[in-house]
Design a protein around this motif. Structure first.
Motif, mmCIF file in Angstrom:
data_model
loop_
_atom_site.group_PDB
_atom_site.id
_atom_site.type_symbol
_atom_site.label_atom_id
_atom_site.label_comp_id
_atom_site.label_asym_id
_atom_site.label_seq_id
_atom_site.Cartn_x
_atom_site.Cartn_y
_atom_site.Cartn_z
ATOM 1 N N TYR A 144 -3.223 19.542 4.766
ATOM 2 C CA TYR A 144 -2.895 20.708 3.956
ATOM 3 C C TYR A 144 -2.221 20.256 2.667
ATOM 4 O O TYR A 144 -1.623 19.188 2.598
ATOM 5 N N THR A 145 -2.317 21.089 1.644
ATOM 6 C CA THR A 145 -1.642 20.787 0.389
ATOM 7 C C THR A 145 -0.661 21.901 0.075
ATOM 8 O O THR A 145 -0.859 23.046 0.468
ATOM 9 N N SER A 150 -3.279 6.781 -3.181
ATOM 10 C CA SER A 150 -4.711 6.586 -2.962
ATOM 11 C C SER A 150 -5.454 7.910 -3.124
ATOM 12 O O SER A 150 -4.852 8.966 -3.307
ATOM 13 N N SER A 151 -6.757 7.851 -3.020
ATOM 14 C CA SER A 151 -7.556 9.076 -3.112
ATOM 15 C C SER A 151 -7.416 9.925 -1.853
ATOM 16 O O SER A 151 -7.747 11.108 -1.857
ATOM 17 N N PHE A 152 -6.910 9.316 -0.774
ATOM 18 C CA PHE A 152 -6.762 10.045 0.492
ATOM 19 C C PHE A 152 -5.543 10.970 0.478
ATOM 20 O O PHE A 152 -5.547 12.019 1.108
ATOM 21 N N LYS A 153 -4.475 10.529 -0.190
ATOM 22 C CA LYS A 153 -3.226 11.291 -0.322
ATOM 23 C C LYS A 153 -2.428 11.409 0.971
ATOM 24 O O LYS A 153 -1.241 11.708 0.940
ATOM 25 N N GLY A 154 -3.053 11.190 2.103
ATOM 26 C CA GLY A 154 -2.335 11.305 3.370
ATOM 27 C C GLY A 154 -3.010 10.508 4.469
ATOM 28 O O GLY A 154 -4.219 10.237 4.418
ATOM 29 N N VAL A 155 -2.238 10.121 5.480
ATOM 30 C CA VAL A 155 -2.755 9.326 6.592
ATOM 31 C C VAL A 155 -3.839 10.090 7.343
ATOM 32 O O VAL A 155 -4.882 9.537 7.699
ATOM 33 N N ILE A 172 0.837 -1.200 0.000
ATOM 34 C CA ILE A 172 0.000 0.000 0.000
ATOM 35 C C ILE A 172 0.870 1.247 0.000
ATOM 36 O O ILE A 172 1.973 1.256 0.539
ATOM 37 N N ASP A 173 0.358 2.286 -0.622
ATOM 38 C CA ASP A 173 1.035 3.580 -0.666
ATOM 39 C C ASP A 173 -0.042 4.647 -0.527
ATOM 40 O O ASP A 173 -0.829 4.868 -1.444
#
Length: 341
Positions: free
Chosen positions: A129-130, A49-54, A44-45
């Motif tokens: 945040y992005t 994914s669509s989440f982009k972050g934990v 998994i990475d």
């Protein structure tokens, strides 16, 4: 990828995470609990994914009442509770292969997780945040970032940016000039202030000027932005609110000036593992060292070196951990005011 992540998360929740492990920093949880619960051959990475972050993934699980995450200090997130009775968890079945995999590595994984939690610097984590920092900027240990306060958000939204986007200093100034150009506010070396800029940059009751020199306007505009910074280490990054806090190296006297002690704090600002640093300085300075938690400060630890070690500690932080010299502050509390070696 989203489904793989969900399965690995539920595996970790059902057979690996215990109440006694709480509270747990989300990146410790992800690295030491979720990743080991991934089925073999199905890596998994989170970034793919669509989440982009934990943090974003866990927000969804919070909405389902599966976990509860708190932020005890800016940029530091930890899981404080979880509920296995929630239907999504209770109905999930863990493959026997995963159970065997976890059982085989449980002892080593458990000790590793405790070591990271208790002795290492706060693990870096994903953020909601992005940013659009360049790859070269991402290579830097620390990147200064800025967020738009509510008063300036209309300007950035008009330029097509999201509310929770963060910007480098150059990007902030570039967007200011893009807005000025769009509204034809430029006037040679000066820039006119429209209603939005005037209200955002000057307090109620202050009389804003009709225009400002571009440099003065850029400085004023930056001063109204909200400070953030991003710390990058070991392939992970963490976005934290507020300006960068320095590492403080303090020299103190003991026993009436006959002995000295060097204290190092603020290591969490740059994700420097305190225990590792203490071990290295013990070798370099041929002196005893110790590590202790700083009460009331999440993730805060102090390294203490017996003797004069100000210069060695500072040089080592720069060379080994790439802490910029400008973020290292030396404080001499010794009566004799001797320079650290």
């Amino acid at each position: 990828m989203d489904e793989r992540i969900r399965v690995a998360f539920l595996n970790a929740l059902k057979v690996k995470l215990k109440k006694t492990d709480l509270p747990i920093l989300i990146n410790v949880f992800w690295g030491e609990y979720v990743i080991p619960c991934t089925p073999e051959g199905s890596p998994i990475d989170i970034k793919q994914s669509s989440f982009k972050g934990v943090r974003k993934f866990l927000e969804g699980m919070e909405e389902k009442k599966v976990v509860r995450v708190e932020e005890p200090s800016p940029g530091v997130h930890q899981i404080v509770s979880f509920d296995k009775s929630v239907q999504e968890v209770s109905r999930h079945k863990v493959d026997q292969a995963i159970r065997d995999q976890i059982a085989a590595s449980s002892s080593s994984s458990s000790s590793s997780a405790k070591e990271v939690t208790n002795t290492a610097a706060p693990p870096l984590s994903a953020s909601s945040y992005t940013t659009s920092a360049s790859p070269d900027e991402k290579k830097s240990l620390v990147v200064e970032l800025f967020g738009a306060p509510q008063s300036l958000q209309p300007l950035f939204l008009e330029l097509g940016h999201e509310k929770r986007h963060l910007y480098t200093k150059k990007e902030v100034v570039d967007h200011l000039w893009a807005y000025a150009s769009k509204h034809k506010l430029g006037n040679k070396g000066n820039c006119k202030l429209d209603e939005l800029l005037a209200k955002a940059l000057f307090k109620k009751g202050q009389e804003p000027p009709e225009e400002l020199p571009k440099k003065d306007l850029a400085d004023l505009f930056l001063s109204k932005m909200t400070n953030f910074h991003e710390v990058n280490r070991g392939g992970l990054s963490d976005i934290r609110k507020g300006p960068v806090k320095p590492v403080v190296i303090t020299l103190e006297q003991r026993q009436g000036g006959r002995k000295h002690v060097t204290r190092i704090t603020g290591l969490e600002s740059f994700a420097v593992p305190a225990k590792e640093l203490a071990d290295e300085l013990r070798q370099q300075c041929a002196a005893s060292t110790s590590v202790k938690k700083i009460e009331g400060k999440v993730g805060g630890e102090e390294v203490m070196v017996q003797g004069l070690a100000v210069r060695q500690a500072g040089d080592h932080l720069v060379k080994k951990y790439e802490v910029p010299r400008k973020y290292i502050q030396n404080v001499d509390k010794s009566k004799a005011k001797k320079k650290g070696k």
